[in-house]
Scaffold this active site. Structure first.
Site, PDB file in Angstrom:
ATOM      1  N   GLU A  21      28.988 -31.900 -20.593  1.00  0.00           N
ATOM      2  CA  GLU A  21      30.394 -32.082 -20.232  1.00  0.00           C
ATOM      3  C   GLU A  21      31.164 -32.912 -21.260  1.00  0.00           C
ATOM      4  OE1 GLU A  21      30.343 -33.393 -16.129  1.00  0.00           O
ATOM      5  OE2 GLU A  21      29.577 -31.461 -15.444  1.00  0.00           O
ATOM      6  N   GLU A  51      25.394 -25.530 -14.564  1.00  0.00           N
ATOM      7  CA  GLU A  51      25.350 -26.501 -13.472  1.00  0.00           C
ATOM      8  C   GLU A  51      26.436 -26.150 -12.475  1.00  0.00           C
ATOM      9  OE1 GLU A  51      25.297 -30.716 -14.575  1.00  0.00           O
ATOM     10  OE2 GLU A  51      26.637 -31.136 -12.871  1.00  0.00           O
TER      11      GLU A  51
END
Length: 534
Positions: A200, A317
């Site tokens: 991220e 994810e």
């Protein structure tokens, strides 16, 4: 003679089982009645192709101080955990998460002291850097080998960079510690299916962000490491990145320039919002809300198609609701509506693998955080893994909008598997399957007008007369139950921690598929041969 009586006994048992279960499905619909509908399947060509091991789950770096939602440790000696992973043969596991970009690897040539994460309000992500001791990595790999898991390891992509007050990180990736860790793993003959760079850090990031151009250069560095360290070793592990939330411009800039260095583009999904949201169940049961994520899947697919890259798309994810989900929502039956819909929708847009957040940990784990017993979504994932083949078929449904319909070629068998999700809580749907392409039955047979599930018997159950159905419902009709029923029977472990058999009921092929209120049905139709499945 003995064989004949055994076969006849099997016949009557199957008939009785199917009739009893179907009667219970019918009885669930009282007050709402039943509605007819049609599943339209285009079997000419596949619209997407998934990996055989499409199902994936994550394991996060969760020190005890970060366990705000329950136990987070991985008890590698748990027989239930071992059996749960082994049942997939194989299950992809992605190791990473929020703190992965603060992990140092205590390889023999790393002279820094190996210390655990420490909570600190002044640090990014609320923790000081932590360390992975090599003896723990050895223990993990012993478990991975026993369980047959395929490992995706998320590397620390922030080492060597300068992090500015505006949230940007500049400078090249210092890969020395990561390279040492990869070399250690190869020396120990540990099989890593893929190495993923960062978590991220793309687009807007969650704590800091790295520009696409710099990430291109860093990915090339990882590729060179893999090429050098795995010289003479085949197959080489996959190179994955960036493992963040989809940002169209960032992803396009990145994929256009990593055409030879990247195997998999990974992105994350939490489309239900925060776990504290009081309206999560309403969102899950709203077809228009579920459809909202389709644009992300389609946009990424189109970016990859228009680029010279050969990289595939993965959901790296996805936990649905961020900040660990919500107790008795993301770990209960109702979440399988969201989860299975996500799996099927992403597959229809050519996503190759889907990693669920998490295997263990928080309120969105596939397994209970303390007992490791499966939550309902575990069984949904296992059924998908066993029934849904690689080729995805274009599918639509004529009928109530709250019926979600998907179809794949069957896995490791002939025919197709249809997935039907009934978001309605009062109405049973009688669904027939229609095909808008040429198709054939494996064996021609006459129409059967007898009572539902009166299965023709001749030298065992013949595939041209029956289909296999798997009906998933909540215990006592409570959508927030943590017990899932398969064909009316509770799915529970035995005293030895063994995953239960997932056995179907057999239904006459001439009858529609009954999808009870608030239920999910997998229907394996073995007698249909479609061009896309040959």
């Amino acid at each position: 003679m003995g064989s004949h009586f055994w076969q006849m006994g099997l016949y009557f048992w199957v008939c009785f089982s199917a009739i009893s279960f179907i009667h219970s499905v019918n009885s669930q619909g009282f007050g709402g009645g039943s509605i007819e509908g049609t599943v339209h399947v285009n079997g000419k060509d596949a619209i997407g192709k998934i990996d055989d091991d499409f199902i994936c789950a994550t394991l996060d770096w969760w020190p005890p101080e970060k366990c705000d939602y329950g136990t987070c440790s991985w008890n590698l000696s748990s027989i239930i955990l071992l059996n749960a992973v082994k049942a997939f043969s194989p299950l992809k596991l992605r190791l990473g998460g929020t703190l992965q970009d603060k992990v140092l690897y205590a390889t023999p040539d790393n002279k820094q002291r190996c210390v655990p994460f420490q909570k600190s309000t002044t640090e990014m992500f609320g923790f000081t850097p932590g360390c992975l001791p090599m003896n723990r990595w050895d223990e993990l790999n012993s478990f991975f080998q026993k369980s047959g898991a395929k490992i995706i390891f998320g590397l620390n992509a922030l080492t060597g960079r300068t992090i500015h007050s505006n949230g940007t990180a500049t400078g090249a990736w210092d890969y020395k510690n990561s390279e040492s860790f990869i070399r250690y793993s190869v020396k120990k003959n540990y099989t890593v299916h893929g190495w993923e760079l960062g978590n991220e850090l793309c687009g807007h990031g969650i704590g800091t962000t790295i520009g696409a151009s710099q990430y291109v250069s860093d990915t090339a560095s990882l590729q060179k490491i893999i090429h050098d360290v795995y010289k003479g070793i085949e197959p080489k592990p996959l190179i994955l990145s960036p493992g963040g939330f989809f940002d169209a411009k960032w992803f396009k800039d990145y994929t256009d320039k990593t055409t030879t260095s990247l195997d998999v583009v990974t992105h994350h999904i939490y489309n239900l919002g925060p776990g504290v949201d009081q309206h999560l169940i309403e969102k899950i049961l709203d077809p228009s809300y579920l459809d909202g994520i389709a644009s992300t899947f389609s946009n990424l697919r189109d970016i990859l198609k228009s680029s010279a890259t050969s990289a595939a798309a993965w959901v790296g994810e996805a936990g649905g609701a961020y900040n660990s989900g919500r107790h008795l929502v993301s770990n209960s039956f109702v979440f399988s509506f969201w989860y299975l819909d996500q799996l099927a929708m992403s597959a229809a847009y050519d996503t190759k693998t889907y990693c669920r957040q998490t295997l263990i940990g928080g309120n969105y784990g596939l397994l209970n955080t303390t007992t490791y017993e499966p939550n309902p979504d575990y069984y949904s994932a296992l059924l998908w893994h066993r029934l849904m083949g690689r080729n995805v078929l274009a599918t639509s449904f004529s009928g109530p909008k709250k019926i979600r319909a998907y179809a794949h070629c069957a896995k490791q068998s002939k025919g197709i598997t249809v997935l039907l999700i009934n978001l309605q809580n009062t109405t049973t749907v009688e669904a027939r399957v229609a095909f808008n392409t040429s198709w054939t039955l494996r064996h021609k047979h006459k129409s059967h007008k007898s009572h539902r599930a009166q299965l023709k018997f001749h030298q065992g159950l013949r595939s041209e007369t029956v289909r296999e159905e798997y009906h998933l419902t909540a215990k006592d009709g409570n959508l927030q139950s943590q017990t899932m029923l398969l064909n009316g029977n509770a799915l529970t472990l035995n005293s030895s921690g063994i995953i239960p058999n997932l056995d179907p009921v057999y239904v006459n092929s001439s009858e529609p598929i009954l999808v009870g209120p608030s239920s999910i049905v997998f229907a394996h139709i073995p007698y249909v041969v479609l061009p896309a499945c040959r």
